[in-house]
Write a protein that holds these residues in place. Structure first.
Motif, PDB file in Angstrom:
ATOM      1  N   LEU A  24       0.827  -1.200   0.000  1.00 49.92           N
ATOM      2  CA  LEU A  24       0.000   0.000   0.000  1.00 49.92           C
ATOM      3  C   LEU A  24       0.865   1.255   0.000  1.00 49.92           C
ATOM      4  O   LEU A  24       0.583   2.217  -0.724  1.00 49.92           O
ATOM      5  CB  LEU A  24      -0.934  -0.018   1.221  1.00 49.92           C
ATOM      6  CG  LEU A  24      -1.961   1.104   1.313  1.00 49.92           C
ATOM      7  CD1 LEU A  24      -2.943   1.007   0.156  1.00 49.92           C
ATOM      8  CD2 LEU A  24      -2.690   1.031   2.632  1.00 49.92           C
ATOM      9  N   ALA A  25       1.934   1.245   0.795  1.00 44.35           N
ATOM     10  CA  ALA A  25       2.834   2.404   0.841  1.00 44.35           C
ATOM     11  C   ALA A  25       3.520   2.616  -0.504  1.00 44.35           C
ATOM     12  O   ALA A  25       3.658   3.759  -0.960  1.00 44.35           O
ATOM     13  CB  ALA A  25       3.872   2.209   1.944  1.00 44.35           C
ATOM     14  N   VAL A  26       3.927   1.546  -1.156  1.00 40.25           N
ATOM     15  CA  VAL A  26       4.582   1.668  -2.461  1.00 40.25           C
ATOM     16  C   VAL A  26       3.607   2.232  -3.484  1.00 40.25           C
ATOM     17  O   VAL A  26       3.967   3.092  -4.298  1.00 40.25           O
ATOM     18  CB  VAL A  26       5.155   0.306  -2.914  1.00 40.25           C
ATOM     19  CG1 VAL A  26       5.558   0.337  -4.378  1.00 40.25           C
ATOM     20  CG2 VAL A  26       6.339  -0.079  -2.052  1.00 40.25           C
ATOM     21  N   ARG A  27       2.351   1.796  -3.437  1.00 36.85           N
ATOM     22  CA  ARG A  27       1.354   2.350  -4.360  1.00 36.85           C
ATOM     23  C   ARG A  27       1.188   3.847  -4.150  1.00 36.85           C
ATOM     24  O   ARG A  27       1.112   4.617  -5.118  1.00 36.85           O
ATOM     25  CB  ARG A  27       0.006   1.655  -4.162  1.00 36.85           C
ATOM     26  CG  ARG A  27      -0.030   0.259  -4.717  1.00 36.85           C
ATOM     27  CD  ARG A  27      -1.381  -0.355  -4.508  1.00 36.85           C
ATOM     28  NE  ARG A  27      -1.394  -1.740  -4.957  1.00 36.85           N
ATOM     29  CZ  ARG A  27      -2.396  -2.562  -4.750  1.00 36.85           C
ATOM     30  NH1 ARG A  27      -3.476  -2.167  -4.102  1.00 36.85           N
ATOM     31  NH2 ARG A  27      -2.338  -3.807  -5.190  1.00 36.85           N
ATOM     32  N   TRP A  28       1.114   4.274  -2.891  1.00 36.83           N
ATOM     33  CA  TRP A  28       0.960   5.707  -2.622  1.00 36.83           C
ATOM     34  C   TRP A  28       2.204   6.489  -3.019  1.00 36.83           C
ATOM     35  O   TRP A  28       2.114   7.615  -3.505  1.00 36.83           O
ATOM     36  CB  TRP A  28       0.616   5.956  -1.153  1.00 36.83           C
ATOM     37  CG  TRP A  28      -0.852   5.800  -0.913  1.00 36.83           C
ATOM     38  CD1 TRP A  28      -1.489   4.745  -0.340  1.00 36.83           C
ATOM     39  CD2 TRP A  28      -1.870   6.722  -1.292  1.00 36.83           C
ATOM     40  NE1 TRP A  28      -2.836   4.965  -0.333  1.00 36.83           N
ATOM     41  CE2 TRP A  28      -3.109   6.169  -0.900  1.00 36.83           C
ATOM     42  CE3 TRP A  28      -1.869   7.960  -1.921  1.00 36.83           C
ATOM     43  CZ2 TRP A  28      -4.310   6.812  -1.122  1.00 36.83           C
ATOM     44  CZ3 TRP A  28      -3.080   8.610  -2.139  1.00 36.83           C
ATOM     45  CH2 TRP A  28      -4.276   8.038  -1.744  1.00 36.83           C
ATOM     46  N   ILE A  29       3.376   5.899  -2.829  1.00 34.35           N
ATOM     47  CA  ILE A  29       4.611   6.569  -3.237  1.00 34.35           C
ATOM     48  C   ILE A  29       4.629   6.754  -4.754  1.00 34.35           C
ATOM     49  O   ILE A  29       4.989   7.818  -5.267  1.00 34.35           O
ATOM     50  CB  ILE A  29       5.851   5.776  -2.755  1.00 34.35           C
ATOM     51  CG1 ILE A  29       5.984   5.898  -1.240  1.00 34.35           C
ATOM     52  CG2 ILE A  29       7.107   6.243  -3.448  1.00 34.35           C
ATOM     53  CD1 ILE A  29       7.019   4.979  -0.640  1.00 34.35           C
ATOM     54  N   VAL A  30       4.205   5.737  -5.497  1.00 33.02           N
ATOM     55  CA  VAL A  30       4.157   5.834  -6.961  1.00 33.02           C
ATOM     56  C   VAL A  30       3.156   6.901  -7.380  1.00 33.02           C
ATOM     57  O   VAL A  30       3.435   7.719  -8.265  1.00 33.02           O
ATOM     58  CB  VAL A  30       3.809   4.462  -7.587  1.00 33.02           C
ATOM     59  CG1 VAL A  30       3.474   4.595  -9.057  1.00 33.02           C
ATOM     60  CG2 VAL A  30       4.959   3.497  -7.388  1.00 33.02           C
ATOM     61  N   ILE A  34       4.040  10.355  -9.439  1.00 34.34           N
ATOM     62  CA  ILE A  34       3.413  10.726 -10.711  1.00 34.34           C
ATOM     63  C   ILE A  34       2.819  12.126 -10.604  1.00 34.34           C
ATOM     64  O   ILE A  34       2.993  12.960 -11.506  1.00 34.34           O
ATOM     65  CB  ILE A  34       2.343   9.687 -11.103  1.00 34.34           C
ATOM     66  CG1 ILE A  34       3.008   8.365 -11.482  1.00 34.34           C
ATOM     67  CG2 ILE A  34       1.479  10.197 -12.252  1.00 34.34           C
ATOM     68  CD1 ILE A  34       2.046   7.221 -11.673  1.00 34.34           C
ATOM     69  N   ILE A  35       2.122  12.415  -9.512  1.00 38.86           N
ATOM     70  CA  ILE A  35       1.547  13.748  -9.320  1.00 38.86           C
ATOM     71  C   ILE A  35       2.653  14.798  -9.264  1.00 38.86           C
ATOM     72  O   ILE A  35       2.531  15.881  -9.837  1.00 38.86           O
ATOM     73  CB  ILE A  35       0.668  13.774  -8.057  1.00 38.86           C
ATOM     74  CG1 ILE A  35      -0.587  12.941  -8.287  1.00 38.86           C
ATOM     75  CG2 ILE A  35       0.297  15.195  -7.673  1.00 38.86           C
ATOM     76  CD1 ILE A  35      -1.436  12.735  -7.053  1.00 38.86           C
ATOM     77  N   GLY A  36       3.757  14.496  -8.586  1.00 38.07           N
ATOM     78  CA  GLY A  36       4.886  15.427  -8.512  1.00 38.07           C
ATOM     79  C   GLY A  36       5.493  15.703  -9.873  1.00 38.07           C
ATOM     80  O   GLY A  36       5.817  16.848 -10.192  1.00 38.07           O
ATOM     81  N   VAL A  37       5.635  14.675 -10.694  1.00 41.69           N
ATOM     82  CA  VAL A  37       6.195  14.864 -12.036  1.00 41.69           C
ATOM     83  C   VAL A  37       5.257  15.717 -12.886  1.00 41.69           C
ATOM     84  O   VAL A  37       5.704  16.615 -13.618  1.00 41.69           O
ATOM     85  CB  VAL A  37       6.461  13.490 -12.698  1.00 41.69           C
ATOM     86  CG1 VAL A  37       6.733  13.630 -14.183  1.00 41.69           C
ATOM     87  CG2 VAL A  37       7.611  12.785 -12.006  1.00 41.69           C
ATOM     88  N   ILE A  38       3.947  15.467 -12.769  1.00 36.53           N
ATOM     89  CA  ILE A  38       2.984  16.273 -13.532  1.00 36.53           C
ATOM     90  C   ILE A  38       3.034  17.730 -13.078  1.00 36.53           C
ATOM     91  O   ILE A  38       3.034  18.650 -13.906  1.00 36.53           O
ATOM     92  CB  ILE A  38       1.567  15.685 -13.393  1.00 36.53           C
ATOM     93  CG1 ILE A  38       1.481  14.350 -14.126  1.00 36.53           C
ATOM     94  CG2 ILE A  38       0.506  16.653 -13.916  1.00 36.53           C
ATOM     95  CD1 ILE A  38       0.198  13.583 -13.881  1.00 36.53           C
ATOM     96  N   LEU A  39       3.098  17.966 -11.773  1.00 32.93           N
ATOM     97  CA  LEU A  39       3.180  19.343 -11.262  1.00 32.93           C
ATOM     98  C   LEU A  39       4.467  20.025 -11.713  1.00 32.93           C
ATOM     99  O   LEU A  39       4.453  21.204 -12.084  1.00 32.93           O
ATOM    100  CB  LEU A  39       3.074  19.352  -9.742  1.00 32.93           C
ATOM    101  CG  LEU A  39       1.672  19.122  -9.174  1.00 32.93           C
ATOM    102  CD1 LEU A  39       1.724  19.053  -7.650  1.00 32.93           C
ATOM    103  CD2 LEU A  39       0.725  20.209  -9.617  1.00 32.93           C
ATOM    104  N   LEU A  40       5.580  19.301 -11.676  1.00 31.67           N
ATOM    105  CA  LEU A  40       6.835  19.875 -12.146  1.00 31.67           C
ATOM    106  C   LEU A  40       6.760  20.235 -13.631  1.00 31.67           C
ATOM    107  O   LEU A  40       7.269  21.283 -14.042  1.00 31.67           O
ATOM    108  CB  LEU A  40       7.989  18.896 -11.913  1.00 31.67           C
ATOM    109  CG  LEU A  40       8.605  18.921 -10.528  1.00 31.67           C
ATOM    110  CD1 LEU A  40       9.659  17.819 -10.399  1.00 31.67           C
ATOM    111  CD2 LEU A  40       9.225  20.261 -10.247  1.00 31.67           C
TER     112      LEU A  40
END
Length: 78
Positions: A24-30, A34-40
């Protein structure tokens, strides 16, 4: 049941719970990555747009109300 069996069953149950929590933690990290890359990408695109618009030549506004230069007349040859 002796204590060894109880500890073994408890260890397996804790190991399964730990694996589920890690998945579950790995899924949230992924997802957050992805959200961080899109924001960047959005921020980088915005900065690039701002930078290129800032570099374009804009007409200078003179403080005086000068008339634009009249085009010169060509000498007509008859």
């Amino acid at each position: 049941m002796n204590s060894t069996t109880i500890f073994t069953i408890g260890g397996v149950v804790l190991l399964v719970i730990l694996v589920l929590v890690v998945r579950l933690a790995v899924r949230w990290i992924v997802r957050m990555t992805i959200i961080g890359v899109i924001l960047l990408a959005l921020i980088g695109g915005g900065v690039f747009w701002w930078w290129t618009n800032r570099l374009t030549a804009k007409p200078q506004q003179n403080k005086q109300n000068r008339q634009p230069a009249q085009p010169t007349r060509r000498a007509s040859s008859h």
